[in-house]
Enzyme design. Structure first.
Site, PDB file in Angstrom:
ATOM      1  N   ASP A  18      41.088 -10.614  -8.759  1.00  0.00           N
ATOM      2  CA  ASP A  18      40.060  -9.662  -9.087  1.00  0.00           C
ATOM      3  C   ASP A  18      39.323  -9.338  -7.698  1.00  0.00           C
ATOM      4  OD1 ASP A  18      38.029  -8.137 -10.047  1.00  0.00           O
ATOM      5  OD2 ASP A  18      37.142  -9.716 -11.317  1.00  0.00           O
ATOM      6  N   ASP A 116      41.346  -2.372  -9.113  1.00  0.00           N
ATOM      7  CA  ASP A 116      40.671  -3.662  -8.235  1.00  0.00           C
ATOM      8  C   ASP A 116      41.119  -5.000  -8.984  1.00  0.00           C
ATOM      9  OD1 ASP A 116      38.890  -3.611 -10.297  1.00  0.00           O
ATOM     10  OD2 ASP A 116      37.089  -3.745  -9.229  1.00  0.00           O
ATOM     11  N   GLU A 117      41.886  -4.927  -9.924  1.00  0.00           N
ATOM     12  CA  GLU A 117      42.282  -6.259 -10.636  1.00  0.00           C
ATOM     13  C   GLU A 117      43.702  -6.266 -11.175  1.00  0.00           C
ATOM     14  OE1 GLU A 117      40.422  -7.621 -14.170  1.00  0.00           O
ATOM     15  OE2 GLU A 117      39.387  -5.815 -14.452  1.00  0.00           O
TER      16      GLU A 117
END
EC number: 2.7.7.7
Length: 364
Positions: A18, A116-117
Site C-alpha cells: 500500500d 496505489d495498492e
C-alpha cells in the site's frame, strides 16, 4: 456443526503493498518545498466558494483530522494552513504503472486493487527467495530507489490478513502475521477495522454486542448466517483468520454507471445538480443490488454542441454511500468551466469496483 468446511491453507506467502499517501507523496516528491507541510489533494474552497471534496491528503494533514471524501470547506476549517492541490491523475496513473512494473520483477501473480495498492503471491517467485519478509523489503527498497516513494507492506498467508498487516504500521511499515499469530492479532482488533465489514454491518454487529474480533469469535457460524446470510459465512472465517481468495493477476475492473439524455437542455445549476443526484441514486441502487463498492467516481457531461467532457476523482476508500458519491460528483461538476451551451447529457459512473464484502475499507 459447520455448514461449510473450514479450509485454512497456511502455506501461501502473500504480500500486500500500500503506497503511503500516494497522490500527496507524488506531489511532495515533485515539489520538495511541500515536505513537512499539510497537503490536500482536492479543490481549494477559497477558489470555489467553499465547494469541493478531498480526494486524499498527506499524513501532516491527517493530524488535523482531514480525510478522504471530507468536504474541502471542512478540511480548510480544520487545517487552514494546508496547501490544496487539484491533482494530476494522469501523472498518478503513470507512477502507479511504474510501481506495478517493479512488482512484476518479483512475480506475475500481482492483483492491483487500485492505482496505489496490490496483492502479490510470492509463494513461488522469480527471485527464488523463500523469505516473504526479505522480498517485501526488496520491493520497498526498489520503490524508493526507482520511484522515490515509500510504501507499507503486510505479509501473511492470505489476502485478508496481509491487508490488515499493511494497515497496522504506516508509513514505511512492514508487518508480518504468522499462522500462529493470527488469533492474537485479530482478537483485540475493533470490528470496524476488519476490511470488508461495512458501516451497516458494523452497526448491526455492535447492536449484538460484537465490538472486537474476540466478540465475533464467540458467535457460531449458523447464528452469523441467520443474521447476515452468505456474509455470515465470511464473518465466521474472518474471525478465524481464514480466507481462501486467490491473488488474481490483472483482474479486469468493471464499472456501474447511469446516464441520461435530456430533450430539454439543462442550464440552471440547481436543475443540473438535481439530475446528477438522480443518476447517483440509480448508481447506488445498482451497487447495492450487485453488492459492489468502488473508489473512482466519473462524471460525464455533454453539451448542446456535442462537446463531451469526462472527469474523475479517485478516493482512498471504497464506498457505495450515496452522500459521498453525490458530493464527489457535484464537486467534479464545480471544477468544469462554465459553458454558454446547455447540457444535453449527464452521466455518473463508479469504477475500480470490488465485491462489497471483500473490499478494503479504510483505515515469513
Amino acid at each position: 456443526m459447520l455448514i461449510f468446511p473450514l479450509i485454512n491453507d497456511t502455506s501461501r506467502k502473500i504480500i500486500h503493498i500500500d503506497m503511503d499517501a500516494f497522490f500527496a507523496s507524488v506531489e511532495e516528491r515533485d515539489n520538495p518545498s511541500l515536505k513537512g507541510k499539510p497537503v490536500i489533494i482536492g479543490s481549494d474552497p477559497r477558489k470555489t466558494g467553499g465547494r469541493g471534496v478531498v480526494s486524499t491528503c498527506n499524513y501532516e494533514a491527517r493530524k488535523f483530522g482531514v480525510h478522504s471524501a471530507m468536504s474541502s470547506k471542512e478540511a480548510y476549517e480544520r487545517c487552514p494552513q494546508a496547501i490544496f492541490i487539484s491533482g494530476n491523475y494522469q501523472k498518478y496513473r503513470q507512477v502507479g504503472m511504474e510501481v506495478r512494473d517493479i512488482f512484476k520483477k518479483y512475480t506475475d501473480l500481482v492483483e492491483p486493487m487500485s492505482i496505489d495498492e496490490a496483492y502479490l503471491d510470492v509463494t513461488e517467485n522469480k527471485m527464488g527467495i523463500k523469505s516473504a519478509v526479505k522480498l517485501a523489503k526488496m520491493i520497498q527498497y526498489d520503490i524508493w530507489n526507482d520511484v522515490h516513494l515509500t510504501c507499507s507492506a503486510g505479509i501473511s498467508y492470505n489476502k485478508f490478513l496481509a491487508k490488515l498487516a499493511s494497515d497496522f504500521e504506516k508509513p514505511k511499515g512492514l508487518t508480518l502475521i504468522l499462522p500462529d499469530q493470527a488469533q492474537d492479532f485479530l482478537k483485540p482488533l475493533p470490528i470496524e477495522k476488519f476490511h470488508g465489514v461495512g458501516k451497516r454491518s458494523v452497526e448491526k454487529l455492535h447492536a449484538l454486542g460484537v465490538y472486537t474480533g474476540e466478540d465475533l469469535l464467540s458467535l457460531s457460524e449458523i447464528s452469523l448466517i441467520d443474521m447476515f446470510g452468505r456474509f455470515g459465512y465470511d464473518l465466521y472465517r474472518k474471525a478465524r483468520g481464514i480466507n481462501a481468495s486467490p491473488v488474481k493477476p490483472d483482474r479486469v475492473r468493471k464499472s456501474i454507471g447511469s446516464e441520461k439524455t435530456y430533450g430539454k437542455l439543462l442550464y440552471n445549476e440547481a436543475d443540473i445538480k438535481a439530475e446528477i443526484s438522480k443518476n447517483v441514486q440509480r448508481v447506488v441502487a445498482s451497487l447495492e443490488k450487485n453488492k459492489k463498492v468502488g473508489k473512482t467516481i466519473v462524471l460525464k457531461v455533454r453539451y448542446a454542441d456535442f462537446e463531451t467532457l469526462t472527469k474523475r476523482m479517485t478516493l482512498e476508500e471504497y464506498t457505495q454511500d450515496f452522500q459521498i458519491i453525490d458530493q464527489v460528483a457535484k464537486a467534479i461538476f464545480d471544477t468544469l468551466e462554465e459553458s454558454v451551451f446547455g447540457i444535453r447529457l449527464l452521466g455518473v459512473t463508479v469504477t475500480t469496483l470490488e465485491n462489497e464484502h471483500e473490499a478494503i475499507y479504510l483505515d515469513f
